[in-house]
Design a protein around this motif. Structure first.
Motif, PDB file in Angstrom:
ATOM      1  N   GLN A  57      -2.749   9.297 -17.519  1.00  0.00           N
ATOM      2  CA  GLN A  57      -1.715   8.874 -18.458  1.00  0.00           C
ATOM      3  C   GLN A  57      -0.659   8.014 -17.763  1.00  0.00           C
ATOM      4  N   THR A  58      -1.130   7.036 -17.016  1.00  0.00           N
ATOM      5  CA  THR A  58      -0.245   6.091 -16.359  1.00  0.00           C
ATOM      6  C   THR A  58      -0.961   4.751 -16.248  1.00  0.00           C
ATOM      7  N   THR A  59      -0.315   3.773 -15.637  1.00  0.00           N
ATOM      8  CA  THR A  59      -0.923   2.468 -15.469  1.00  0.00           C
ATOM      9  C   THR A  59      -1.878   2.468 -14.291  1.00  0.00           C
ATOM     10  N   ARG A  60      -2.779   1.486 -14.246  1.00  0.00           N
ATOM     11  CA  ARG A  60      -3.712   1.406 -13.125  1.00  0.00           C
ATOM     12  C   ARG A  60      -2.970   1.105 -11.822  1.00  0.00           C
ATOM     13  N   GLN A  61      -1.873   0.343 -11.914  1.00  0.00           N
ATOM     14  CA  GLN A  61      -1.099   0.036 -10.710  1.00  0.00           C
ATOM     15  C   GLN A  61      -0.441   1.283 -10.151  1.00  0.00           C
ATOM     16  N   ALA A  62       0.158   2.096 -11.036  1.00  0.00           N
ATOM     17  CA  ALA A  62       0.809   3.327 -10.574  1.00  0.00           C
ATOM     18  C   ALA A  62      -0.216   4.290  -9.984  1.00  0.00           C
ATOM     19  N   ALA A  63      -1.407   4.357 -10.603  1.00  0.00           N
ATOM     20  CA  ALA A  63      -2.456   5.229 -10.069  1.00  0.00           C
ATOM     21  C   ALA A  63      -2.888   4.763  -8.684  1.00  0.00           C
ATOM     22  N   PHE A  64      -3.061   3.450  -8.528  1.00  0.00           N
ATOM     23  CA  PHE A  64      -3.455   2.922  -7.219  1.00  0.00           C
ATOM     24  C   PHE A  64      -2.377   3.149  -6.173  1.00  0.00           C
ATOM     25  N   GLN A  65      -1.102   2.936  -6.571  1.00  0.00           N
ATOM     26  CA  GLN A  65      -0.013   3.096  -5.613  1.00  0.00           C
ATOM     27  C   GLN A  65       0.107   4.527  -5.125  1.00  0.00           C
ATOM     28  N   ARG A  66      -0.307   5.487  -5.951  1.00  0.00           N
ATOM     29  CA  ARG A  66      -0.235   6.880  -5.506  1.00  0.00           C
ATOM     30  C   ARG A  66      -1.494   7.315  -4.762  1.00  0.00           C
ATOM     31  N   PHE A  67      -2.670   6.911  -5.239  1.00  0.00           N
ATOM     32  CA  PHE A  67      -3.909   7.481  -4.718  1.00  0.00           C
ATOM     33  C   PHE A  67      -4.775   6.496  -3.929  1.00  0.00           C
ATOM     34  N   GLY A  68      -4.436   5.212  -3.984  1.00  0.00           N
ATOM     35  CA  GLY A  68      -5.276   4.222  -3.314  1.00  0.00           C
ATOM     36  C   GLY A  68      -5.160   4.263  -1.799  1.00  0.00           C
ATOM     37  N   HIS A  69      -6.060   3.566  -1.139  1.00  0.00           N
ATOM     38  CA  HIS A  69      -6.071   3.471   0.326  1.00  0.00           C
ATOM     39  C   HIS A  69      -6.079   1.993   0.727  1.00  0.00           C
ATOM     40  N   PRO A  70      -4.938   1.305   0.547  1.00  0.00           N
ATOM     41  CA  PRO A  70      -4.917  -0.133   0.840  1.00  0.00           C
ATOM     42  C   PRO A  70      -5.092  -0.406   2.333  1.00  0.00           C
ATOM     43  N   ILE A  71      -5.720  -1.538   2.622  1.00  0.00           N
ATOM     44  CA  ILE A  71      -5.949  -1.960   4.000  1.00  0.00           C
ATOM     45  C   ILE A  71      -5.014  -3.114   4.324  1.00  0.00           C
ATOM     46  N   ASP A  72      -4.297  -3.010   5.416  1.00  0.00           N
ATOM     47  CA  ASP A  72      -3.388  -4.069   5.853  1.00  0.00           C
ATOM     48  C   ASP A  72      -4.221  -5.270   6.301  1.00  0.00           C
ATOM     49  N   PRO A  73      -4.101  -6.416   5.625  1.00  0.00           N
ATOM     50  CA  PRO A  73      -4.927  -7.582   5.984  1.00  0.00           C
ATOM     51  C   PRO A  73      -4.609  -8.130   7.375  1.00  0.00           C
ATOM     52  N   ARG A  74      -3.443  -7.779   7.921  1.00  0.00           N
ATOM     53  CA  ARG A  74      -3.068  -8.275   9.246  1.00  0.00           C
ATOM     54  C   ARG A  74      -3.771  -7.507  10.361  1.00  0.00           C
ATOM     55  N   THR A  75      -3.993  -6.212  10.118  1.00  0.00           N
ATOM     56  CA  THR A  75      -4.581  -5.374  11.168  1.00  0.00           C
ATOM     57  C   THR A  75      -5.939  -4.817  10.794  1.00  0.00           C
ATOM     58  N   ASN A  76      -6.292  -4.948   9.514  1.00  0.00           N
ATOM     59  CA  ASN A  76      -7.542  -4.380   8.990  1.00  0.00           C
ATOM     60  C   ASN A  76      -7.578  -2.863   9.141  1.00  0.00           C
ATOM     61  N   LYS A  77      -6.376  -2.241   9.118  1.00  0.00           N
ATOM     62  CA  LYS A  77      -6.262  -0.799   9.210  1.00  0.00           C
ATOM     63  C   LYS A  77      -5.563  -0.256   7.959  1.00  0.00           C
ATOM     64  N   PRO A  78      -5.825   1.028   7.633  1.00  0.00           N
ATOM     65  CA  PRO A  78      -5.164   1.605   6.449  1.00  0.00           C
ATOM     66  C   PRO A  78      -3.641   1.550   6.579  1.00  0.00           C
ATOM     67  N   MET A  79      -2.983   1.213   5.476  1.00  0.00           N
ATOM     68  CA  MET A  79      -1.529   1.168   5.444  1.00  0.00           C
ATOM     69  C   MET A  79      -0.988   2.567   5.170  1.00  0.00           C
ATOM     70  N   THR A  80       0.087   2.922   5.872  1.00  0.00           N
ATOM     71  CA  THR A  80       0.680   4.240   5.692  1.00  0.00           C
ATOM     72  C   THR A  80       1.747   4.205   4.599  1.00  0.00           C
ATOM     73  N   ARG A  81       1.905   5.343   3.933  1.00  0.00           N
ATOM     74  CA  ARG A  81       2.931   5.477   2.896  1.00  0.00           C
ATOM     75  C   ARG A  81       3.751   6.720   3.200  1.00  0.00           C
ATOM     76  N   GLN A  82       5.047   6.542   3.225  1.00  0.00           N
ATOM     77  CA  GLN A  82       5.947   7.660   3.487  1.00  0.00           C
ATOM     78  C   GLN A  82       6.949   7.767   2.342  1.00  0.00           C
ATOM     79  N   THR A  83       6.727   8.732   1.475  1.00  0.00           N
ATOM     80  CA  THR A  83       7.633   8.939   0.343  1.00  0.00           C
ATOM     81  C   THR A  83       8.626  10.042   0.685  1.00  0.00           C
ATOM     82  N   LEU A  84       9.720  10.067  -0.044  1.00  0.00           N
ATOM     83  CA  LEU A  84      10.799  11.022   0.193  1.00  0.00           C
ATOM     84  C   LEU A  84      10.347  12.432  -0.168  1.00  0.00           C
TER      85      LEU A  84
END
Length: 243
Positions: A113-140
């Motif tokens: 019950q949310t947008t695809r962008q919000a779902a990706f931002q919470r559960f996705g595993h984006p890869i940093d194109p500069r390093t080709n490594k997973p990007m870390t997320r640090q929420t409060l």
């Protein structure tokens, strides 16, 4: 018929409820926030398309704990924290499984019950194109509970309490009258409030954003609360939910 003269505790948080007399349904919760917390707990595994055995085991363990009877408030708090962490891990695993099975972020967002962008931002595993490594997320830490509390205060009409964690600029810009007006306009547009949905937490630059679906009798909205790194509220919005 209420006429409750015995000591009764809130079914969600365990706090003692005031005595109740006269006609009407028996009160079970402190306020809308506790009522929504109980509903979220009951509905946590409704969507079978994003469940697995691990998540079902979690539900059964919660039911067993409930059957065992009430514990001390601190023990209950510790148990709730463990259950919350287990549920979050199970939900992440379920989303990963759905993605591996070929489901799109739009399909996953629809179930959550949310947008695809919000779902990706919470559960996705984006890869940093500069390093080709997973990007870390640090929420409060604790931002989700804070956001639920803020929206619960608005729902209950406790406008000043909703501003407790506002930053200086927010306190100046968003007065109690402005919050009350926005809530009145929302109710006038979509009817009476019914319940909250499952919060989504994600990082936006250095801020932590919480999006919580709000369901009304004639429409749905999204309550969005944004926190800075220090835990102060720097953004608060009520907007129509995506159709």
């Amino acid at each position: 018929m209420a006429n409750v003269t015995d000591s009764v505790s809130c079914a969600a948080c365990g706090r003692q409820l005031p005595y109740q007399q006269g006609r009407g349904r028996r009160r079970r919760y402190c306020d809308a926030r506790c009522r929504d917390a109980a509903r979220r707990a009951r509905a946590r595994d409704v969507n079978n398309s994003l469940t697995n055995n691990q998540r079902h085991d979690y539900v059964y363990s919660v039911a067993a704990d409930d059957a065992a009877g009430p514990a001390s408030p601190l023990a209950g708090l510790a148990a709730a924290r463990e259950q919350s962490a287990a549920a979050a891990a199970a939900l992440q695993a379920a989303v990963d499984q759905a993605r591996a099975a070929g489901h799109s972020w739009r399909e996953i967002g629809d179930v959550l019950q949310t947008t695809r962008q919000a779902a990706f931002q919470r559960f996705g595993h984006p890869i940093d194109p500069r390093t080709n490594k997973p990007m870390t997320r640090q929420t409060l830490p604790g931002a989700e509970d804070k956001a639920i509390e803020i929206l619960g205060c608005i729902i209950d009409g406790r406008w000043e309490d909703a501003r407790r964690d506002f930053g200086e600029k927010m306190l100046e810009a968003v007065t109690t009258d402005r919050i009350a007006l926005a809530w009145a306009q929302t109710v006038a547009h979509v009817g009476g409030y019914e319940r909250m949905g499952e919060p989504l937490v994600f990082q936006a630059n250095e801020a932590t954003v919480i999006e919580i679906p709000l369901f009304f009798e004639a429409g749905d909205c999204i309550g969005q609360v944004t926190f800075d790194r220090e835990g102060q509220v720097i953004g608060l919005f009520l907007r129509p939910a995506p159709s």
